[in-house]
Design an enzyme around this catalytic site. Structure first.
Site, mmCIF file in Angstrom:
data_model
loop_
_atom_site.group_PDB
_atom_site.id
_atom_site.type_symbol
_atom_site.label_atom_id
_atom_site.label_comp_id
_atom_site.label_asym_id
_atom_site.label_seq_id
_atom_site.Cartn_x
_atom_site.Cartn_y
_atom_site.Cartn_z
ATOM 1 N N ASP A 8 0.630 -1.209 0.116
ATOM 2 C CA ASP A 8 -0.001 -0.122 0.013
ATOM 3 C C ASP A 8 1.109 1.015 -0.134
ATOM 4 O O ASP A 8 2.065 1.177 0.502
ATOM 5 C CB ASP A 8 -0.902 -0.005 1.150
ATOM 6 C CG ASP A 8 -1.577 1.353 1.329
ATOM 7 O OD1 ASP A 8 -2.469 1.742 0.461
ATOM 8 O OD2 ASP A 8 -1.443 1.880 2.623
ATOM 9 N N ARG A 9 0.340 2.316 -0.573
ATOM 10 C CA ARG A 9 1.096 3.702 -0.641
ATOM 11 C C ARG A 9 1.138 4.261 0.665
ATOM 12 O O ARG A 9 1.974 4.563 1.629
ATOM 13 C CB ARG A 9 0.971 4.230 -1.961
ATOM 14 C CG ARG A 9 2.125 5.449 -2.210
ATOM 15 C CD ARG A 9 1.775 6.266 -3.248
ATOM 16 N NE ARG A 9 0.598 7.258 -2.792
ATOM 17 C CZ ARG A 9 -0.009 8.160 -3.887
ATOM 18 N NH1 ARG A 9 0.453 8.094 -4.973
ATOM 19 N NH2 ARG A 9 -0.739 8.856 -3.180
ATOM 20 N N ASP A 10 -0.015 5.063 0.714
ATOM 21 C CA ASP A 10 -0.284 6.097 1.661
ATOM 22 C C ASP A 10 -0.323 5.400 3.041
ATOM 23 O O ASP A 10 -1.374 4.678 3.416
ATOM 24 C CB ASP A 10 -1.583 6.817 1.470
ATOM 25 C CG ASP A 10 -1.332 7.748 -0.027
ATOM 26 O OD1 ASP A 10 -0.198 7.913 -0.329
ATOM 27 O OD2 ASP A 10 -2.168 7.737 -0.576
ATOM 28 N N GLN A 52 -6.526 5.060 -5.656
ATOM 29 C CA GLN A 52 -6.257 6.623 -5.993
ATOM 30 C C GLN A 52 -7.444 7.310 -6.544
ATOM 31 O O GLN A 52 -7.600 7.686 -7.698
ATOM 32 C CB GLN A 52 -5.091 6.968 -7.033
ATOM 33 C CG GLN A 52 -3.753 6.416 -6.355
ATOM 34 C CD GLN A 52 -3.335 7.263 -5.018
ATOM 35 O OE1 GLN A 52 -3.513 8.582 -5.090
ATOM 36 N NE2 GLN A 52 -2.920 6.573 -4.145
ATOM 37 N N HIS A 91 -10.387 4.550 -9.803
ATOM 38 C CA HIS A 91 -12.002 4.545 -9.529
ATOM 39 C C HIS A 91 -12.486 4.759 -8.243
ATOM 40 O O HIS A 91 -11.580 4.886 -7.174
ATOM 41 C CB HIS A 91 -12.542 3.071 -10.039
ATOM 42 C CG HIS A 91 -12.227 2.695 -11.415
ATOM 43 N ND1 HIS A 91 -11.251 1.583 -11.761
ATOM 44 C CD2 HIS A 91 -12.454 3.343 -12.578
ATOM 45 C CE1 HIS A 91 -11.121 1.765 -12.901
ATOM 46 N NE2 HIS A 91 -11.349 2.520 -13.444
ATOM 47 N N CYS A 99 -10.193 -3.681 -9.699
ATOM 48 C CA CYS A 99 -8.807 -3.087 -9.499
ATOM 49 C C CYS A 99 -8.965 -2.227 -8.167
ATOM 50 O O CYS A 99 -8.012 -2.258 -7.541
ATOM 51 C CB CYS A 99 -8.438 -2.333 -10.400
ATOM 52 S SG CYS A 99 -9.078 -0.804 -11.134
ATOM 53 N N LYS A 101 -8.810 -1.931 -4.230
ATOM 54 C CA LYS A 101 -8.790 -2.713 -2.959
ATOM 55 C C LYS A 101 -9.999 -2.525 -2.321
ATOM 56 O O LYS A 101 -10.704 -1.639 -2.332
ATOM 57 C CB LYS A 101 -7.550 -2.199 -2.199
ATOM 58 C CG LYS A 101 -6.360 -2.559 -3.008
ATOM 59 C CD LYS A 101 -5.116 -2.222 -1.886
ATOM 60 C CE LYS A 101 -4.967 -0.543 -1.849
ATOM 61 N NZ LYS A 101 -3.903 -0.191 -0.972
ATOM 62 N N ASP A 126 -1.938 -0.496 5.750
ATOM 63 C CA ASP A 126 -2.451 0.215 6.993
ATOM 64 C C ASP A 126 -3.813 0.098 7.311
ATOM 65 O O ASP A 126 -4.250 0.737 8.408
ATOM 66 C CB ASP A 126 -1.984 1.640 7.137
ATOM 67 C CG ASP A 126 -2.420 2.312 6.151
ATOM 68 O OD1 ASP A 126 -2.930 1.976 4.935
ATOM 69 O OD2 ASP A 126 -2.689 3.720 6.482
#
Length: 177
Positions: A8-10, A52, A91, A99, A101, A126
């Site tokens: 995960d990014r953020d 996103q 989306h 796509c 999560k 997270d």
């Protein structure tokens, strides 16, 4: 087949800033460079899997996300911690795509494109959506406390998969593997 860490990014790699898309607001979570370098040294592909929805909401465009990812990866590369690929869903939740999560579409796409064995791979993030993404894709998982607050009930439910941050997760995984 290769093994990967789907990230995960953020809140996992970088400090969570609502709808991050500006390079000057990028701040990495403590010890992220060390964590990613350690995972890379242990033979893992590093692949970001990120929702996103700011794109779908019209807050920013895909080019802004791609610019941020290029900037982020430039910094990570300087520390021997480069990301192999970034996959993101633009989306909204109500779009019902495969796509976003916790749907496994992005992980499955990455696995096919990179020749990854999902049974030997992990998803780390997270929040519970990240855990459910891993479960839905058939890979192992870790839940970090460096981003969204994790309620006590979830801490108890995932206590055997709970880590302070990405560094804590990476050290554990590399000791076990």
């Amino acid at each position: 087949m290769e093994k990967a860490i789907f990230l995960d990014r953020d809140g996992t790699i970088n400090v969570d800033v609502d709808y991050l898309h500006e390079t000057d607001k990028l701040e990495f979570v403590d010890q992220t460079f060390e964590a990613l370098a350690l995972l890379r040294a242990h033979g893992y592909r590093l692949i970001v899997i990120s929702n996103q929805s700011g794109i779908g909401r019209g807050y920013f465009g895909a080019q802004d996300v791609e610019r941020l990812h290029a900037h982020m990866n430039g910094i990570l590369q300087e520390h021997g911690a480069a990301i192999d690929a970034f996959y993101y869903c633009p989306h909204l939740e109500q779009d019902g795509c495969a796509c976003r999560k916790p749907q496994p579409g992005l992980i499955r796409r990455a696995a096919a494109e990179w020749g990854i064995d999902l049974r030997r791979s992990y998803m780390v993030g997270d929040n519970e959506k990240d855990v459910m993404t891993a479960v839905n894709a058939g890979c192992k998982y870790g839940l970090v406390l460096s981003g969204h607050p994790v309620p006590d009930a979830l801490r108890q439910k995932y206590r055997d998969h709970l880590y302070e941050n990405l560094w804590d997760f990476a050290r554990h995984i590399c000791e076990v593997e």
